[in-house]
Design a protein around this motif. Structure first.
Motif, PDB file in Angstrom:
ATOM      1  N   GLU A 104       0.855  -1.176   0.000  1.00 18.54           N
ATOM      2  CA  GLU A 104       0.000   0.000   0.000  1.00 18.54           C
ATOM      3  C   GLU A 104       0.896   1.232   0.000  1.00 18.54           C
ATOM      4  OE1 GLU A 104      -4.090   1.512   2.082  1.00 18.54           O
ATOM      5  OE2 GLU A 104      -2.820   0.154   3.202  1.00 18.54           O
ATOM      6  N   GLN A 111       4.241   6.927   6.269  1.00 18.74           N
ATOM      7  CA  GLN A 111       2.934   6.357   6.591  1.00 18.74           C
ATOM      8  C   GLN A 111       2.930   4.841   6.387  1.00 18.74           C
ATOM      9  OE1 GLN A 111      -0.238   8.632   4.973  1.00 18.74           O
ATOM     10  NE2 GLN A 111      -1.823   7.436   5.956  1.00 18.74           N
ATOM     11  N   SER A 112       3.828   4.354   5.524  1.00 16.88           N
ATOM     12  CA  SER A 112       3.987   2.922   5.293  1.00 16.88           C
ATOM     13  C   SER A 112       5.403   2.704   4.770  1.00 16.88           C
ATOM     14  CB  SER A 112       2.916   2.423   4.313  1.00 16.88           C
ATOM     15  OG  SER A 112       3.386   2.077   3.064  1.00 16.88           O
ATOM     16  N   HIS A 120      -2.176   7.514  -3.607  1.00 17.55           N
ATOM     17  CA  HIS A 120      -2.378   6.351  -2.745  1.00 17.55           C
ATOM     18  C   HIS A 120      -2.662   5.199  -3.711  1.00 17.55           C
ATOM     19  CE1 HIS A 120      -5.080   4.333   0.552  1.00 17.55           C
ATOM     20  NE2 HIS A 120      -4.043   3.584   0.217  1.00 17.55           N
TER      21      HIS A 120
END
Length: 178
Positions: A104, A111-112, A120
């Motif tokens: 993702e 955030q990741s 995204h």
């Protein structure tokens, strides 16, 4: 529905429409780790592209791209392999491909593990053996094949951006190589 060709009618957006959609929706992607295997199916080499990043850096990358409307995941994998590695790459994609991981990507770093400043994106990742002649295509500057141990013992994975190094490590782990 059984199609022999991808129906791409209406699958491309004008740049401003795509930019608007990228701000509002997660975009489906496929990530592909191209590999060369021995006769038993063990990974011998991993193919990595050399590209210019959006920030003007030169980075190593895997094959990656959007899934089009009316396109199966299998068709998307084949299309992106041929787009990046050439029409003679001869990818061996299973009839019903199952990803080895899901990534993702977020536009916000941190955030990741995966970052794509444009959007995204939800990406299904595949290990795809290729048997044919491969050459960098489109915006790829080079394609290099790395022996697994050479790749893991070098700084090459550090030359990857956006989390592609994580995808390669996960692919090798999934295949029992690390």
């Amino acid at each position: 529905m059984n199609r022999t060709a991808v129906d791409t009618e209406g699958s491309w957006f004008e740049p401003e429409d795509l930019a608007r959609l990228r701000r509002k929706l997660p975009i489906p992607y496929v990530d592909v780790v191209p590999v060369r295997t021995d006769v038993d199916g063990s990974i011998l080499q991993v193919g990595l592209l050399l590209r210019a990043s959006g920030e003007g850096r030169i980075v190593r990358a895997i094959v990656s791209g959007r899934v089009l409307v009316h396109e199966s995941l299998r068709e998307a994998v084949i299309r992106h392999v041929e787009k990046d590695l050439g029409p003679m790459a001869m990818p061996r994609v299973p009839v019903s491909p199952v990803p080895f991981t899901v990534a993702e990507y977020f536009p916000t770093p941190g955030q990741s593990l995966f970052t794509d400043e444009r959007q995204h994106a939800i990406s299904l990742a595949y290990i795809v053996p290729v048997d044919g002649e491969c050459a960098p295509q489109e915006d790829a500057l080079d394609l290099a094949w790395f022996d697994v141990q050479e790749l893991l013992g070098s700084e090459v994975l550090g030359e990857m951006a956006g989390g592609h190094d994580v995808i390669v490590r996960r692919a090798l782990s999934h295949a029992g190589m690390i």
